[in-house]
Design a protein around this motif. Structure first.
Motif, PDB file in Angstrom:
ATOM      1  N   ALA A 284       0.791  -1.226   0.000  1.00 54.37           N
ATOM      2  CA  ALA A 284       0.000   0.000   0.000  1.00 54.37           C
ATOM      3  C   ALA A 284       0.827   1.283   0.000  1.00 54.37           C
ATOM      4  O   ALA A 284       0.384   2.293  -0.539  1.00 54.37           O
ATOM      5  N   LEU A 285       2.008   1.255   0.607  1.00 51.85           N
ATOM      6  CA  LEU A 285       2.787   2.486   0.748  1.00 51.85           C
ATOM      7  C   LEU A 285       3.590   2.772  -0.517  1.00 51.85           C
ATOM      8  O   LEU A 285       3.947   1.855  -1.262  1.00 51.85           O
ATOM      9  N   PRO A 286       3.921   4.043  -0.755  1.00 53.10           N
ATOM     10  CA  PRO A 286       4.748   4.399  -1.912  1.00 53.10           C
ATOM     11  C   PRO A 286       6.119   3.712  -1.856  1.00 53.10           C
ATOM     12  O   PRO A 286       6.575   3.290  -0.793  1.00 53.10           O
ATOM     13  N   ARG A 287       6.775   3.641  -2.977  1.00 47.22           N
ATOM     14  CA  ARG A 287       8.076   2.963  -3.085  1.00 47.22           C
ATOM     15  C   ARG A 287       9.165   3.598  -2.226  1.00 47.22           C
ATOM     16  O   ARG A 287      10.169   2.975  -1.940  1.00 47.22           O
ATOM     17  N   ASP A 288       8.968   4.850  -1.833  1.00 48.22           N
ATOM     18  CA  ASP A 288       9.959   5.529  -0.996  1.00 48.22           C
ATOM     19  C   ASP A 288      10.121   4.855   0.363  1.00 48.22           C
ATOM     20  O   ASP A 288      11.110   5.075   1.047  1.00 48.22           O
TER      21      ASP A 288
ATOM     22  N   LEU B 139       9.370  -2.624  10.749  1.00 49.20           N
ATOM     23  CA  LEU B 139      10.016  -1.321  10.621  1.00 49.20           C
ATOM     24  C   LEU B 139       9.514  -0.647   9.356  1.00 49.20           C
ATOM     25  O   LEU B 139       9.486  -1.257   8.288  1.00 49.20           O
ATOM     26  N   VAL B 140       9.105   0.611   9.487  1.00 50.72           N
ATOM     27  CA  VAL B 140       8.663   1.418   8.350  1.00 50.72           C
ATOM     28  C   VAL B 140       9.625   2.588   8.279  1.00 50.72           C
ATOM     29  O   VAL B 140       9.662   3.421   9.178  1.00 50.72           O
TER      30      VAL B 140
ATOM     31  N   LEU C 144      11.909   5.688   5.984  1.00 45.86           N
ATOM     32  CA  LEU C 144      12.102   6.610   4.864  1.00 45.86           C
ATOM     33  C   LEU C 144      13.523   7.153   4.957  1.00 45.86           C
ATOM     34  O   LEU C 144      14.028   7.365   6.062  1.00 45.86           O
ATOM     35  N   ASN C 145      14.147   7.402   3.824  1.00 42.04           N
ATOM     36  CA  ASN C 145      15.432   8.098   3.856  1.00 42.04           C
ATOM     37  C   ASN C 145      15.212   9.517   4.357  1.00 42.04           C
ATOM     38  O   ASN C 145      14.158  10.105   4.134  1.00 42.04           O
ATOM     39  N   LEU C 146      16.210  10.087   5.018  1.00 41.98           N
ATOM     40  CA  LEU C 146      16.085  11.453   5.528  1.00 41.98           C
ATOM     41  C   LEU C 146      15.748  12.441   4.425  1.00 41.98           C
ATOM     42  O   LEU C 146      15.028  13.407   4.634  1.00 41.98           O
ATOM     43  N   ILE C 147      16.262  12.198   3.225  1.00 43.52           N
ATOM     44  CA  ILE C 147      16.035  13.093   2.087  1.00 43.52           C
ATOM     45  C   ILE C 147      14.556  13.114   1.701  1.00 43.52           C
ATOM     46  O   ILE C 147      14.026  14.138   1.301  1.00 43.52           O
ATOM     47  N   GLU C 148      13.873  11.979   1.865  1.00 39.33           N
ATOM     48  CA  GLU C 148      12.477  11.883   1.441  1.00 39.33           C
ATOM     49  C   GLU C 148      11.497  12.422   2.464  1.00 39.33           C
ATOM     50  O   GLU C 148      10.326  12.552   2.186  1.00 39.33           O
ATOM     51  N   GLY C 149      11.964  12.721   3.661  1.00 38.72           N
ATOM     52  CA  GLY C 149      11.094  13.357   4.637  1.00 38.72           C
ATOM     53  C   GLY C 149      10.636  12.442   5.749  1.00 38.72           C
ATOM     54  O   GLY C 149      11.171  11.361   5.953  1.00 38.72           O
TER      55      GLY C 149
END
Length: 146
Positions: free
Chosen positions: A101-105, A117-118, A120-125
């Protein structure tokens, strides 16, 4: 008015267009986009969802993910859980559902078999991940920032 008469009256009203056989609209849930106050949410780039114990009843887990500083609609994921589902199996089911369901990011993985664990890279927010509802008795769910 007796039941047969009431049914006949409803049929006449529906046929004439004065009434509709549609069900009334469901009230909007507190976790939907219209009722969402993004400023009050807690955000992080990494979340841990931990499961403990076993499901004593069947039911559904409903998670919501909201991106910080984004106009994107929240992602709401409903996961069915069967009676007898243990913490490890619940974690695997939630992992698969969130990955789909979640975006590829997002990187979604299991840890210690009983945690998801969910990330995100720091760059992606940052994002907010919450459990909106659970009607599964016995299965304990804890969400915390990593």
């Amino acid at each position: 008015m007796k039941v047969p008469q009431a049914l006949a009256l409803i049929a006449v009203l529906c046929a004439s267009g004065l009434a509709s056989a549609q069900e009334p609209a469901a009230p909007q849930a507190a976790g939907t986009a219209a009722a969402l106050d993004r400023g009050s949410l807690s955000y992080s780039n990494k979340w841990r969802i931990t499961f403990n114990h076993e499901a004593k009843t069947s039911g559904r887990l409903v998670f919501r993910m909201v991106m910080k500083n984004s106009d994107a609609d929240p992602v709401v994921v409903t996961i069915p859980i069967e009676k007898g589902t243990g913490e490890n199996r619940a974690a695997r089911k939630v992992k698969r559902a969130l990955q789909s369901a979640l975006p590829r990011d997002f990187n979604v993985e299991t840890d210690d078999n009983e945690s998801v664990l969910v990330k995100l890279n720091l760059i992606e927010g940052d994002s907010s991940v919450v459990l909106l509802s659970s009607d599964v008795a016995g299965l304990k769910i804890k969400i915390r920032k990593e």
